[in-house]
Every structure is written in C-alpha cells, then in structure tokens.
Design a protein around this motif. Structure first.
Motif: not given
Length: 291
Positions: A145, A148-151, A178, A181
């Motif tokens: 998390i 993380c660069s993704e949503q 979270c 993200c």
C-alpha cells in the motif's frame, strides 16, 4: 474408537471455546507461532493459529460473502479490486463471481499460506487463482500500500486480528494509504472483530480512519466460529449515500450480477448496517474524540 483431543481457542481472556480434534491433518511450529489444521465433525476442516481459529470449511461462506458482495454490489460499477491478505483464497473465490470486474490484485505476505490452503482447503479458492483477471502478489500488505500508485474501486482487507504482524493493517498509516489507493467513489472494507468482545478495536478504527473519508461505519454478520456475537466489518468511503441504497436497487443489482450465494441476500445487505445501540454509542463517542 479413536481418542479425541481438544483444541482450545484462547483469543479472549477469560472466555473461549473448544473444538474436538477428530484428526490432526497438519501442524507446524516455530519460535513465534503454531499453525494447526484438523478435522472436526461439526465444522469440517479447521485452521488455527496461535490459539485463534482462522477459518473452517463449514461456515467460512458467511464471512467471505459479506465482506465481498456488500461493497461490490453497493458500488455497482467496480472494475478493479484489491484484496489485502486472504491467502486461503475464499475471498478471491467470491470476488471472481463478479463478471464485470476487469482486474483483481491479491496481496498475501506468506506464499506458504496459499500453498497450504490449496492443499488442505481446496474448496476455499475453488480454482479462483486460475482466473486470468487475478494477479497474486507475494508481499507485505503495508509495504504494498505504501508504494502503490494504482487506484482501485474496492479494497478488501482480509486481515488477522490486530496483534502481532497483523497489527499494522489496523494503523492510521495503512488507512491513509488505502484511501490514497481508492478511486473517487471507492469503498474500503475490513474485518474488525466481534464488537461485544473487541469494542475498543472498533473505536480505534474510527479514531484512525474517520479523518480520511467522509463516512466511517460498520456492518455485521453472524459467523458461528467467531465467538462472542456478530462480527463487525469496517466500511469507509466518500460516497455517503452508497450504504443507504433501497432494497429494490440492491435486489436489481444482485439479480443482474447473477451470482450464487449461501448467506448474502439484498435484505441482509441492507439490514447489516443497523447496529446495536451500545455499538453505535461507542462509535459516535470515538468520532467525537477524533473530530
């Protein structure tokens, strides 16, 4: 007649339950933990870790259906889902039922959990790991998390109790990550213990998470294995209307999804957000503290 030994769950001081061990299937012990998998006539195969029951064959469907279908059917247009934990594969089994999903990422810290459960609990995952939409990442959930660069439209935290290695998944930093993200109308859910036995855990979640989302609440389900009353699931989103959907809307979405369930129903979905008064009082008290 085979002699039976007993497995005592000692999660809550001064209160517990026991399971008859009809047959011990697997046991592994290290300096810091003991993992046991055994047969029980009432619950089928049971997995326990350090004196706490983790999952059973017979009642796991309650937990996994509610933690999956409530957020996904509430969202209605989710395309990407992130699962933190859930190495036994049962959460994944329920998530892949949603045909409209395009990408499902599951982050599990211990590859041995995945392997053991595929061996001893094959019906938990029921082939879900083979779904082409699934990416299994072996990594620490907090570290994933943080980097993380993704949503994602829905994030499901299928974590252990807030002790030991699982404690970080109940931290303010984890909730902040979270939130970052999640898509704009994304939904975060997580297991949050049994309120009657772990009311302070719910309050801690409110204190640590409520500043990041417009709504922080809980829904419940009665899981026989998790003793002490109904289990609570944390719910966080910026869409404050999404948990107030009409029964007609939920029924239409459920029918359109075409998924099969044993516990979840649209009526249960709607009712699950109604909490006992003492739980509401505790939550609102924690909200006042964090305001």
């Amino acid at each position: 007649m085979q002699d039976k030994t007993l497995y005592f769950e000692t999660l809550h001081p001064g209160y517990g339950q026991y399971f008859e061990i009809d047959k011990m299937l697997y046991e592994q012990q290290t300096d810091s933990w003991t993992l046991s998998i055994f047969e029980n006539r009432r619950f089928g195969r049971v997995m326990a870790l350090n004196g706490a029951i983790q999952t059973t064959e017979r009642d796991e469907f309650v937990y996994h259906e509610m933690l999956t279908h409530v957020p996904l059917l509430a969202h209605a247009s989710a395309k990407k889902v992130l699962i933190i934990g859930g190495g036994d594969g049962a959460m994944l089994r329920e998530v892949v039922k949603h045909r409209a999903l395009e990408r499902i990422v599951m982050v599990e810290i211990d590859p041995q959990v995945v392997s053991l459960c595929q061996t001893w609990f094959p019906n938990h995952s029921a082939g879900a790991f083979d779904d082409p939409r699934v990416e299994l990442v072996i990594a620490d959930g907090m570290a994933f998390i943080a980097n993380c660069s993704e949503q994602f439209d829905v994030i499901i935290s299928d974590c252990t109790d807030p002790v030991g290695p699982g404690e970080v998944l109940f931290s303010s930093d984890f909730y902040a990550g979270c939130k970052r993200c999640l898509t704009q109308d994304g939904i975060f859910v997580a297991q949050n213990g049994v309120p009657f036995m772990q009311l302070e855990s719910l309050q801690d979640t409110v204190r640590r998470m409520s500043s990041y989302t417009r709504e922080c609440w809980f829904f419940t389900a009665a899981v026989p294995t998790y003793i002490g009353g109904s289990m609570a699931f944390a719910w966080a989103t910026d869409d404050i209307e999404v948990r107030r959907l009409s029964l007609a809307t939920l029924e239409a979405r459920f029918n359109e999804a075409g998924i099969s369930t044993r516990y979840y129903t649209p009526a249960l979905h709607q009712a699950s957000f109604a909490l006992p008064h003492y739980v509401e009082q505790a939550i609102r008290s924690a909200m006042t503290e964090s305001a």
